[in-house]
Write an enzyme that holds these catalytic residues in place. Structure first.
Site, mmCIF file in Angstrom:
data_model
loop_
_atom_site.group_PDB
_atom_site.id
_atom_site.type_symbol
_atom_site.label_atom_id
_atom_site.label_comp_id
_atom_site.label_asym_id
_atom_site.label_seq_id
_atom_site.Cartn_x
_atom_site.Cartn_y
_atom_site.Cartn_z
ATOM 1 N N LYS A 57 34.112 39.220 34.209
ATOM 2 C CA LYS A 57 34.200 40.177 33.110
ATOM 3 C C LYS A 57 34.395 39.466 31.776
ATOM 4 C CE LYS A 57 36.004 43.967 35.942
ATOM 5 N NZ LYS A 57 37.169 44.842 36.227
ATOM 6 N N SER A 73 40.164 41.287 33.255
ATOM 7 C CA SER A 73 41.211 41.626 34.224
ATOM 8 C C SER A 73 40.632 42.496 35.329
ATOM 9 C CB SER A 73 42.368 42.361 33.528
ATOM 10 O OG SER A 73 43.456 42.538 34.411
ATOM 11 N N ASP A 74 41.192 42.374 36.510
ATOM 12 C CA ASP A 74 40.748 43.195 37.633
ATOM 13 C C ASP A 74 41.908 43.362 38.604
ATOM 14 O OD1 ASP A 74 38.137 44.391 38.846
ATOM 15 O OD2 ASP A 74 39.136 43.416 40.532
ATOM 16 N N GLN A 75 41.866 44.437 39.352
ATOM 17 C CA GLN A 75 42.951 44.710 40.303
ATOM 18 C C GLN A 75 42.384 45.153 41.642
ATOM 19 O OE1 GLN A 75 45.723 48.290 40.123
ATOM 20 N NE2 GLN A 75 47.076 46.682 39.342
ATOM 21 N N ALA A 110 44.647 40.473 38.622
ATOM 22 C CA ALA A 110 44.151 39.193 38.120
ATOM 23 C C ALA A 110 43.902 39.265 36.623
ATOM 24 C CB ALA A 110 42.876 38.803 38.844
#
Length: 211
Positions: A57, A73-75, A110
């Site tokens: 991203k 960011s990612d979850q 993250a």
């Protein structure tokens, strides 16, 4: 003396939750919608998936912002060894909450900070362990109808009514569960020469770019 950042700050996410969290640092930033395939790779761990996607991203914004500090960011959540993402629908959210009812769920949040000018990338993952209450079918339906957390990993909007479906959570950063680990971000920004406490903008923030 106040420190001036040589690069603008860009959030590669259209999540309203991440946007609100980042605004807490009181630094102007631009938003861009990254185009990334979020499908997990075969045999990829949840933490690895979240880290990879956060980096993708951030890098996806480079063509539009070749001289910027870009946040990705990612979850990804995991329960009983299964990855749990955004439900996207009421029916899927019901399935997720039924699966997580009475169990501990680990949310891997993250974060990546990419300097598109130098090519440097900083990445980390902040885990949050959440124990969900034992939920009845009626409670699940009532919660989902009221909060409609269909774009939240794990089908629970913790910063809202979702707090009522959990018993306990453990994390080194309370912001991580909502979607953006701010403690880690402050450290990363400092590594890139931006002290958020003494920083001021030499120019007005860039306009939002939805490319």
């Amino acid at each position: 003396m106040l420190a001036l950042s040589p690069l603008p700050l860009v959030l590669a996410s259209t999540s309203p939750y991440r946007r609100e969290l980042l605004s807490h640092l009181q630094i102007p930033f631009t938003i861009i919608a990254p185009e990334v395939d979020e499908t997990p790779l075969p045999d990829e761990t949840p933490e690895a998936t979240a880290l990879r996607l956060s980096q993708l991203k951030a890098r996806a914004a480079q063509p539009a912002y070749p001289n910027a500090l870009i946040i990705g960011s990612d979850q990804v959540a995991t329960v009983d060894g299964l990855q749990v993402g955004k439900p996207g629908s009421h029916e899927k959210a019901v399935e997720q909450l039924q699966l997580m009812s009475g169990k501990c769920v680990v949310f891997h949040s993250a974060l990546s900070l990419y300097n598109s000018a130098s090519g440097s990338m900083h990445s980390t993952s902040v885990p949050t362990t959440v124990r969900f209450r034992q939920l009845s079918a009626a409670q699940i339906e009532a919660y989902l109808r009221k909060d409609q957390p269909y774009n939240c990993a794990g089908s629970a909007r913790i910063e809202s009514l979702g707090i009522a479906v959990i018993e306990k959570l453990t994390s080194e950063d309370p912001n991580a569960l909502i979607g953006l680990p701010l403690i880690a971000l402050v450290k990363m920004l400092a590594t890139e020469g931006m002290d958020v406490l003494t920083w001021k903008s030499a120019k007005p923030p860039l306009s939002d770019h939805e490319g």
